[in-house]
Motif scaffolding. Structure first.
Motif, PDB file in Angstrom:
ATOM      1  N   GLU A   1       0.804  -1.212   0.000  1.00 48.93           N
ATOM      2  CA  GLU A   1       0.000   0.000   0.000  1.00 48.93           C
ATOM      3  C   GLU A   1       0.840   1.267   0.000  1.00 48.93           C
ATOM      4  O   GLU A   1       0.324   2.356  -0.271  1.00 48.93           O
ATOM      5  CB  GLU A   1      -0.938  -0.005   1.218  1.00 48.93           C
ATOM      6  N   THR A   2       2.114   1.163   0.282  1.00 43.39           N
ATOM      7  CA  THR A   2       2.966   2.364   0.315  1.00 43.39           C
ATOM      8  C   THR A   2       3.401   2.819  -1.071  1.00 43.39           C
ATOM      9  O   THR A   2       3.913   3.928  -1.225  1.00 43.39           O
ATOM     10  CB  THR A   2       4.211   2.087   1.170  1.00 43.39           C
ATOM     11  N   MET A   3       3.196   1.970  -2.066  1.00 43.34           N
ATOM     12  CA  MET A   3       3.645   2.328  -3.422  1.00 43.34           C
ATOM     13  C   MET A   3       2.638   3.267  -4.065  1.00 43.34           C
ATOM     14  O   MET A   3       1.436   2.951  -4.151  1.00 43.34           O
ATOM     15  CB  MET A   3       3.833   1.070  -4.271  1.00 43.34           C
ATOM     16  N   GLN A   4       3.121   4.407  -4.558  1.00 40.06           N
ATOM     17  CA  GLN A   4       2.262   5.402  -5.202  1.00 40.06           C
ATOM     18  C   GLN A   4       2.274   5.282  -6.719  1.00 40.06           C
ATOM     19  O   GLN A   4       1.331   5.683  -7.386  1.00 40.06           O
ATOM     20  CB  GLN A   4       2.712   6.814  -4.797  1.00 40.06           C
ATOM     21  N   ASP A   5       3.343   4.755  -7.272  1.00 40.17           N
ATOM     22  CA  ASP A   5       3.472   4.621  -8.721  1.00 40.17           C
ATOM     23  C   ASP A   5       3.431   3.152  -9.107  1.00 40.17           C
ATOM     24  O   ASP A   5       3.636   2.255  -8.287  1.00 40.17           O
ATOM     25  CB  ASP A   5       4.782   5.254  -9.204  1.00 40.17           C
ATOM     26  N   ASN A   6       3.183   2.930 -10.383  1.00 36.86           N
ATOM     27  CA  ASN A   6       3.175   1.579 -10.904  1.00 36.86           C
ATOM     28  C   ASN A   6       4.615   1.065 -11.052  1.00 36.86           C
ATOM     29  O   ASN A   6       5.446   1.717 -11.695  1.00 36.86           O
ATOM     30  CB  ASN A   6       2.471   1.522 -12.262  1.00 36.86           C
ATOM     31  N   GLU A   7       4.869  -0.097 -10.475  1.00 29.75           N
ATOM     32  CA  GLU A   7       6.203  -0.697 -10.623  1.00 29.75           C
ATOM     33  C   GLU A   7       6.303  -1.386 -11.975  1.00 29.75           C
ATOM     34  O   GLU A   7       5.371  -2.073 -12.417  1.00 29.75           O
ATOM     35  CB  GLU A   7       6.473  -1.693  -9.503  1.00 29.75           C
ATOM     36  N   LYS A   8       7.438  -1.272 -12.627  1.00 25.27           N
ATOM     37  CA  LYS A   8       7.643  -1.865 -13.936  1.00 25.27           C
ATOM     38  C   LYS A   8       8.351  -3.203 -13.756  1.00 25.27           C
ATOM     39  O   LYS A   8       9.380  -3.290 -13.072  1.00 25.27           O
ATOM     40  CB  LYS A   8       8.476  -0.941 -14.837  1.00 25.27           C
TER      41      LYS A   8
ATOM     42  N   ARG B   1      -1.169  -0.594  -9.668  1.00 21.83           N
ATOM     43  CA  ARG B   1      -0.745   0.294  -8.591  1.00 21.83           C
ATOM     44  C   ARG B   1      -1.028  -0.366  -7.236  1.00 21.83           C
ATOM     45  O   ARG B   1      -2.110  -0.916  -7.005  1.00 21.83           O
ATOM     46  CB  ARG B   1      -1.473   1.624  -8.686  1.00 21.83           C
ATOM     47  N   GLY B   2      -0.056  -0.272  -6.349  1.00 26.66           N
ATOM     48  CA  GLY B   2      -0.183  -0.886  -5.038  1.00 26.66           C
ATOM     49  C   GLY B   2       0.311  -2.315  -4.986  1.00 26.66           C
ATOM     50  O   GLY B   2       0.139  -2.993  -3.958  1.00 26.66           O
ATOM     51  N   TRP B   3       0.952  -2.784  -6.053  1.00 27.51           N
ATOM     52  CA  TRP B   3       1.474  -4.145  -6.091  1.00 27.51           C
ATOM     53  C   TRP B   3       2.937  -4.102  -6.514  1.00 27.51           C
ATOM     54  O   TRP B   3       3.342  -3.272  -7.329  1.00 27.51           O
ATOM     55  CB  TRP B   3       0.682  -5.022  -7.059  1.00 27.51           C
TER      56      TRP B   3
END
Length: 449
Positions: free
Chosen positions: A295-302, A311-313
């Motif tokens: 839940e701490t991720m604000q951007d999409n991880e590539k 988003r959120g994963w």
């Protein structure tokens, strides 16, 4: 132990010569021997021409390497010894037909089925038997004579009895075998020993898991996973009725296979480092990956496969393996209790105009490890009987055994929606609605509106 002597003897020490080293029978077990009387200063008295029965407990070594392998063949010679005749090739093993029940395995403990896995025909483990017996004893009449002063000194008699196999006449062809793998030899005994005493050897297996794994997701999804969203696989872990599970950990490994329309199969995740495919090709394959919520991720991880995660994963490990072991929510289970573990997988949606119609299947292997304790075995050791005698290879004995368990399953990826279109408009209302706004001209109508 059967005495063929014409006089009684006072036995002080009994030692079994086993394939796992010498096993000394505890004095308390000697005193409980059937058909024997207690000596004046310990030990037991075996009367002339009589038989006694000793029941004792021993520690079975956890390390199978502490048990010697039977390298002898039929006749007692080592296999392939020059000058001792020849061994028959491809000989059919002779058994009583009770292969599994009698402890027979036709393959050695290192045999595999070619894929690196244990063969289904190999029961595993090693046979453990006693090939000899050592006794320290004195004749009873000599002890009485010493007590009366007729004899100044009593010499302890050491008796060693070792089972020797008869040698086969060369050049007779014979079949090499492990003697304890055959029903006829495993139950061979003198006529005065009843069969109720059991076989004369045991097959020692490594500690085995009793846990039962149930896939709760597969019955609900019928083995399918939806593209474009995160899919969760839930597994139920149930401890066996005779074990306690401690420190349950698990690890996930995934393998993806693409089956094209022409029937060719590829493993894109494995081949990605073996060739120089461009980024567009890798992106079109849409390789599924393991993900976890963050839940701490604000951007999409590539991901490394040229697409963005929701988003959120975040990616778990390499995407195909969790790398590090994860701990179950309930890491300790009593007999019959249950716990749950889960993992999430994701595959991006397809671009319809570029989708080649490949079938994508992801196989996942769940490796579970935990420390096993068997309370029922511990309960027996707390009885009034003396504790088992440790034997070679068991100096650091404890009640925990590290056991492992594997669970495999697979999912087939499907699109959330599918649509079929007819090749041409045969009717005036192709969508099924008869409203005038839905009417279309026939194919042969050249009117342009």
């Amino acid at each position: 132990i059967k005495s063929n002597l014409d006089y009684a003897v006072h036995v002080n020490v009994v030692t079994l010569l086993s394939m796992a080293g010498p096993i000394t029978v505890p004095p308390s077990a000697l005193l409980r021997a059937r058909n024997a009387s207690e000596g004046s200063d310990g030990g037991i008295i075996i009367q002339a021409q009589s038989s006694i029965y000793i029941s004792t407990q021993i520690h079975v070594p956890k390390d199978l390497g502490a048990i010697a392998s039977d390298v002898s063949g039929n006749g007692g010679e080592a296999q392939g010894t020059p000058g001792k005749g020849s061994f028959a090739k491809s000989a059919r093993p002779r058994t009583a037909g009770m292969t599994s029940a009698g402890g027979v395995r036709f393959l050695s403990e290192m045999s595999t089925d070619g894929s690196g896995q244990w063969s289904t025909h190999c029961l595993g483990g090693k046979p453990l038997r006693c090939d000899g017996l050592q006794l320290k004893c004195t004749p009873v009449h000599v002890e009485k004579a010493a007590a009366n002063g007729a004899v100044e000194r009593i010499n302890m008699i050491d008796v060693t009895i070792v089972h020797k196999k008869p040698k086969t006449q060369a050049p007779m062809k014979r079949t090499p075998f492990e003697e304890d793998n055959y029903v006829s030899s495993a139950w061979l005994r003198p006529n005065h020993l009843p069969f109720e005493l059991g076989p004369r050897c045991l097959r020692v297996l490594s500690p085995m898991s009793q846990m039962v794994i149930t896939d709760l997701t597969n019955p609900a999804t019928r083995g399918k996973a939806m593209e474009g969203t995160v899919n969760r696989v839930l597994l139920k872990l149930e401890a066996g009725q005779k074990e306690k599970c401690h420190d349950i950990k698990y690890k996930i490994n995934c393998t993806t296979t693409l089956v094209s329309i022409d029937g060719t199969t590829t493993n894109p995740a494995t081949d990605i480092d073996d060739d120089n495919r461009d980024r567009e090709t890798i992106k079109e394959q849409r390789i599924p990956v393991l993900v976890a919520s963050d839940e701490t991720m604000q951007d999409n991880e590539k991901s490394r496969y040229e697409y963005d995660l929701p988003r959120g994963w975040k990616l778990v490990g390499s995407g195909q393996s969790s790398n590090d072991e994860m701990t179950a929510e309930r890491a300790n289970l009593d007999p019959g209790e249950t716990s749950y573990i889960y993992f999430d997988i994701y595959r991006p949606p397809a671009v319809i105009t570029e989708d080649g119609g490949d079938i994508c299947q992801t196989d996942f292997d769940v490796s579970i490890s935990y420390k096993q304790s068997r309370p029922f075995a511990q309960g027996r050791q707390k009885s009034r009987q003396s504790p088992p005698t440790p034997i070679k290879g068991d100096e650091e004995f404890d009640f925990y055994d590290k056991v492992f368990l594997e669970h495999s399953a697979s999912v087939t990826w499907t699109s959330p929606l599918s649509a079929d279109f007819s090749g041409g408009m045969k009717k005036g209302y192709p969508s099924g609605s008869s409203h005038p706004s839905n009417q279309c001209p026939p194919e042969n109508d050249q009117t342009n509106d």
